[in-house]
Design a protein around this motif. Structure first.
Motif, PDB file in Angstrom:
ATOM      1  N   ARG A  95       0.824  -1.211   0.000  1.00  0.00           N
ATOM      2  CA  ARG A  95       0.000   0.000   0.000  1.00  0.00           C
ATOM      3  C   ARG A  95       0.855   1.256   0.000  1.00  0.00           C
ATOM      4  O   ARG A  95       0.624   2.185  -0.781  1.00  0.00           O
ATOM      5  N   ARG A  96       1.872   1.282   0.854  1.00  0.00           N
ATOM      6  CA  ARG A  96       2.697   2.490   0.942  1.00  0.00           C
ATOM      7  C   ARG A  96       3.536   2.692  -0.318  1.00  0.00           C
ATOM      8  O   ARG A  96       3.674   3.817  -0.803  1.00  0.00           O
ATOM      9  N   ALA A 150      -1.801  10.097  -0.337  1.00  0.00           N
ATOM     10  CA  ALA A 150      -1.092   9.372   0.713  1.00  0.00           C
ATOM     11  C   ALA A 150      -2.071   8.598   1.602  1.00  0.00           C
ATOM     12  O   ALA A 150      -1.905   7.382   1.800  1.00  0.00           O
TER      13      ALA A 150
END
Length: 631
Positions: A95-96, A150
């Motif tokens: 995900r990041r 983000a």
């Protein structure tokens, strides 16, 4: 650039979702991977409770009953928990990583789009927008727009946690589930109030970032003026003032967020307390068991994180909307120059003509309303191929504006510019610079070598560079530089004199072998003797080139085949120099001004050195000298 209007909470949400949709379309693959990673994290977090229960049932409870723990039981416990944890970590990393790539790709993409739009927009648009604002649009505003990516994949991915928790709560006890779900309208109302409070503050902070960039850019550009006039303290105060305003605006944004974040974070906790309170009452009445209350409280704690993640996204929406409004104002700006598909003839000097050419600059009056300042009015002229024409006129008469129009840096309001009979508006993109070159009043040097500043990326060999420098009378000083053509000239050519910069700029134009060469007072910083040599070499080397030169010095004017005299944006007269001196009073006054001033100084000096009787005898000769210079 006009100030961005403060959006309402409803429009903020609508426009924010539009920005998010645009970003997802721009990076669908990476965004999908980021959401999948967040989904894996959400599923594994939900399954952790099941895994712990399974481990307790299959290994912990039997070990307690037996009074000992076997190796297989330890491997089973560690293996199950490690497997869930590893998959969970992989989801977080995915995900990041994917979310970061999507966010930075969007930033890079829109920085390119903004800067490409800057290149497409005409010079007239740039005149109306400060450079600091444009730097802020391409940097701070792009970042503000896409920083929402983000937290966004996390918020979308962990919705599975939210669904899992809600379904399980309803299965255990619908009444307690309803009590717990009351937090959602409370969160919605809190976020609407948050957006209403944040939008104007974020809008002001974004504008002040642009103002700081603008003031800093002006100070850097005007470093010579600031230092030479001793205005360092003034510029420091000016920069301090705007940075303090930005600081105060950012503090206000932080203060507003500081007031709302604890409240938004507290709402899920209040929901958990409400579940425990109502659940205790229902246990006391015998409707449910204490274990079911504990289960619902745990499930509610699982749903709290997705709720917070959605709150993070909603908190970023105002900045994203303001940033998008500012960069879309550039992307949607009108005034892009239209191009045709015509080619300009090659291999011979160009014929230049203008037909009833008019142009006005757009300015703002004291009330901030747009007004027009005419620079050229009804200019019609014709320049034969291969000729050298001097454009002469007092300051502010429109000479530089005319050169911009001849290079099609701007388009006329009325009339047309024709090169070899072709209207420049019908020429394909990039067609004009291929046959014409302009050396402007203010020469610009890149922080590069001498070679790089002459070629500007063209594949020219050193012999061609030296030939161009020879025409521009620059070979001697370049050979004496520390590394010759490989010498770095510094930012804006800081290591060179004004005359050296002008000669490199001339070589930059000459090496392109243009069919039309326009010099806008391009030799003003060199000595008259060097200027004479440059112009003579240009005339020798430009037999296949039409030359237009904005001139002030007599030596430049005398080399021209024809002179065009411009005054107040109009062509007053044109012809040979000697003829204009005789028939055009304005031209005669302008070109003999320096000679008259020199004669007056000489007369004053003579009066101080000689008796009065000889003074009257000297003056007629001096007047004759002025007339001879004019002829």
């Amino acid at each position: 650039m006009p100030a961005t209007a403060t959006p309402s909470p409803r429009s903020t949400l609508r426009e924010g979702l539009s920005v998010v949709r645009r970003g997802i379309k721009g990076q669908p693959r990476w965004f999908t991977l980021a959401v999948l990673g967040a989904t894996v994290y959400g599923v594994m977090t939900g399954l952790m409770a099941w895994a712990i229960g399974w481990v307790v049932d299959e290994a912990v409870a039997p070990a307690i009953e037996a009074g000992r723990v076997t190796a297989s039981q330890l491997w089973f416990i560690g293996g199950v928990l490690a497997a869930v944890t590893v998959v969970n970590v992989l989801g977080v990393i995915g995900r990041r990583l994917a979310g970061g790539i999507a966010m930075y790709n969007l930033g890079a993409q829109y920085r390119r789009e903004v800067t490409r739009q800057y290149l497409r927009l005409p010079l007239s648009w740039h005149h109306r927008h400060p450079s600091g604002q444009l730097l802020s649009n391409a940097n701070a505003d792009v970042e503000a727009t896409w920083n929402i990516f983000a937290p966004l994949p996390m918020a979308i991915g962990v919705v599975v946690m939210l669904v899992f928790g809600i379904v399980q709560m309803v299965v255990v006890d619908p009444f307690l589930a309803i009590v717990g779900l009351t937090v959602f309208p409370m969160l919605l109302l809190a976020n609407l109030a948050f957006q209403r409070a944040m939008s104007p503050r974020v809008t002001r902070a974004q504008q002040l970032r642009a103002d700081v960039s603008e003031v800093a850019h002006e100070s850097f550009e005007a470093a010579l003026i600031v230092k030479s006039l001793g205005r360092e303290d003034h510029e420091t105060d000016r920069f301090r003032s705007v940075t303090h305003e930005l600081r105060d605006a950012n503090i206000e944004v932080g203060r507003t967020r500081g007031r709302f974040d604890p409240a938004i974070e507290a709402i899920p906790t209040l929901g958990t307390l409400a579940v425990l309170l109502v659940g205790t009452l229902r246990v006391r009445s015998g409707d449910i068991s204490a274990a079911e209350v504990a289960q619902i409280a745990y499930l509610f704690s699982i749903t709290a994180f997705p709720v917070r993640a959605l709150g993070w996204v909603l908190a970023e929406l105002p900045r994203a909307v303001v940033g998008w409004q500012r960069i879309s104002a550039v992307l949607e700006a009108s005034g892009s120059m239209q191009f045709g598909d015509r080619e300009l003839p090659r291999g011979r000097a160009s014929t230049v003509a203008t037909e009833d050419l008019s142009y006005a600059y757009e300015i703002e009056d004291e009330q901030g309303e747009a007004d027009l300042n005419p620079a050229l009015v009804g200019v019609t002229l014709e320049v034969p191929a291969g000729s050298t024409v001097a454009i002469v006129g007092p300051t502010g008469s429109g000479k530089s504006t005319l050169t911009n129009l001849l290079m099609r840096l701007v388009d006329p309001d009325t009339g047309a510019v024709l090169v070899d009979g072709v209207d420049l508006r019908q020429v394909r993109r990039g067609g004009v610079p291929e046959v014409a070159a302009l050396v402007a009043q203010q020469t610009f040097m890149f922080d590069d070598t001498v070679r790089g500043n002459v070629t500007l990326g063209r594949d020219d060999d050193d012999a061609a560079v030296w030939r161009a420098l020879d025409v521009a009378q620059g070979t001697d000083f370049v050979r004496h530089l520390a590394h010759g053509l490989d010498t770095h000239v510094g930012e804006r050519g800081a290591s060179l004199s004004g005359g050296q910069r002008q000669r490199i700029a001339l070589a930059r134009a000459v090496i392109r072998d243009p069919q039309l060469l326009i010099l806008d007072d391009a030799t003003s910083a060199v000595d008259p003797s060097v200027e004479q040599a440059i112009l003579s070499r240009l005339r020798e080397a430009s037999s296949g080139t039409t030359v237009l030169v904005v001139a002030y010095r007599m030596a430049t004017i005398l080399l021209a085949d024809e002179v065009v005299y411009v005054e107040e944006g109009r062509v007053v007269d044109h012809g040979r120099h000697a003829d204009l001196v005789q028939r055009c009073a304005g031209y005669e006054r302008l070109v003999t001004a320096y000679a008259r001033e020199a004669a007056e100084r000489a007369a004053i000096a003579a009066a101080e050195e000689h008796p009065r009787g000889t003074e009257a005898q000297d003056q007629p000769g001096e007047v004759d000298d002025v007339e001879e210079v004019a002829r």
